[in-house]
Enzyme design. Structure first.
Site, PDB file in Angstrom:
ATOM      1  N   HIS A 179       0.841  -1.200   0.000  1.00  0.00           N
ATOM      2  CA  HIS A 179       0.000   0.000   0.000  1.00  0.00           C
ATOM      3  C   HIS A 179       0.870   1.242   0.000  1.00  0.00           C
ATOM      4  O   HIS A 179       1.923   1.280   0.618  1.00  0.00           O
ATOM      5  CB  HIS A 179      -0.972   0.027   1.185  1.00  0.00           C
ATOM      6  CG  HIS A 179      -0.342  -0.275   2.504  1.00  0.00           C
ATOM      7  ND1 HIS A 179      -0.016  -1.555   2.891  1.00  0.00           N
ATOM      8  CD2 HIS A 179       0.023   0.534   3.527  1.00  0.00           C
ATOM      9  CE1 HIS A 179       0.520  -1.527   4.105  1.00  0.00           C
ATOM     10  NE2 HIS A 179       0.567  -0.269   4.510  1.00  0.00           N
ATOM     11  N   HIS A 216       0.891   5.192   0.952  1.00  0.00           N
ATOM     12  CA  HIS A 216       0.212   6.240   1.714  1.00  0.00           C
ATOM     13  C   HIS A 216       0.352   7.551   0.941  1.00  0.00           C
ATOM     14  O   HIS A 216       1.459   7.919   0.536  1.00  0.00           O
ATOM     15  CB  HIS A 216       0.874   6.458   3.078  1.00  0.00           C
ATOM     16  CG  HIS A 216       0.855   5.286   4.013  1.00  0.00           C
ATOM     17  ND1 HIS A 216       0.007   5.209   5.095  1.00  0.00           N
ATOM     18  CD2 HIS A 216       1.604   4.144   4.051  1.00  0.00           C
ATOM     19  CE1 HIS A 216       0.240   4.084   5.764  1.00  0.00           C
ATOM     20  NE2 HIS A 216       1.200   3.421   5.152  1.00  0.00           N
TER      21      HIS A 216
HETATM   22  P1  AMP Z   1       1.390   0.425   7.346  1.00  0.00           P
HETATM   23  O1  AMP Z   1       1.723   0.734   8.790  1.00  0.00           O
HETATM   24  O2  AMP Z   1       2.271   1.110   6.370  1.00  0.00           O
HETATM   25  O3  AMP Z   1       1.266  -1.059   7.106  1.00  0.00           O
HETATM   26  O4  AMP Z   1      -0.041   1.065   7.105  1.00  0.00           O
HETATM   27  C1  AMP Z   1      -1.240   0.403   7.370  1.00  0.00           C
HETATM   28  C2  AMP Z   1      -2.281   1.472   7.456  1.00  0.00           C
HETATM   29  O5  AMP Z   1      -3.557   0.871   7.310  1.00  0.00           O
HETATM   30  C3  AMP Z   1      -2.311   2.234   8.783  1.00  0.00           C
HETATM   31  O6  AMP Z   1      -2.092   3.613   8.530  1.00  0.00           O
HETATM   32  C4  AMP Z   1      -3.702   1.947   9.339  1.00  0.00           C
HETATM   33  O7  AMP Z   1      -4.251   3.063   9.993  1.00  0.00           O
HETATM   34  C5  AMP Z   1      -4.462   1.594   8.074  1.00  0.00           C
HETATM   35  N1  AMP Z   1      -5.623   0.740   8.263  1.00  0.00           N
HETATM   36  C6  AMP Z   1      -5.686  -0.425   8.955  1.00  0.00           C
HETATM   37  N2  AMP Z   1      -6.912  -0.952   8.882  1.00  0.00           N
HETATM   38  C7  AMP Z   1      -7.649  -0.109   8.119  1.00  0.00           C
HETATM   39  C8  AMP Z   1      -9.010  -0.098   7.669  1.00  0.00           C
HETATM   40  N3  AMP Z   1      -9.847  -1.082   8.008  1.00  0.00           N
HETATM   41  N4  AMP Z   1      -9.423   0.933   6.895  1.00  0.00           N
HETATM   42  C9  AMP Z   1      -8.586   1.927   6.560  1.00  0.00           C
HETATM   43  N5  AMP Z   1      -7.290   1.971   6.933  1.00  0.00           N
HETATM   44  C10 AMP Z   1      -6.826   0.972   7.717  1.00  0.00           C
END
Ligand code: AMP
Length: 114
Positions: free
Chosen positions: A100, A102
């Protein structure tokens, strides 16, 4: 069998998300725990676990994700600038094993990151 990750559940509409863009290759939705006024996650539909797992077959997909990010930034009014982040692996803080990107903006962002 590998557990279904939470982003796959968003793709499959098993859990709700605030989806701001969707096409045949990827999805973009608002991060549930935003770190900036605009915090969007751009994910491929196809599961790639981490950035370290990308290969030549992903070239077009990754380019497409960047085009979506630039388009989202324009549409969401990030005229002053924005940041794209991909956390790869646990040392970088990756918590969801589905690649993903950001997209962060809407405030001044400091450097270096934590
Ligand atoms: P990372 O730490 O780079 O793996 O980012 C994962 C991101 O996913 C974090 O910023 C979380 O806040 C976000 N996240 C986790 N679950 C959800 C969800 N159900 N909907 C939207 N964002 C999410």
């Amino acid at each position: 069998m590998m557990a279904v990750n939470i982003f796959q559940k968003i793709i499959d509409r098993e859990i709700k998300a605030d989806i701001v863009h969707e096409d045949s290759e990827c999805l973009a939705f608002r991060d549930v725990n935003p770190q900036a006024p605009v915090h969007i996650l751009i994910i491929p539909r196809r599961v790639i676990r981490t950035h370290a797992d990308i290969g030549p077959a992903d070239r077009e997909l990754l380019g497409h994700m960047h085009l979506v990010a630039a388009d989202m930034a324009r549409k969401l009014g990030l005229v002053e600038g924005y940041r794209l982040v991909i956390n790869c692996g646990h040392a970088a803080g990756q918590t969801v094993p589905h690649l993903h990107m950001h997209l962060l903006g809407g405030r001044d962002l400091s450097w270096p990151p934590g």
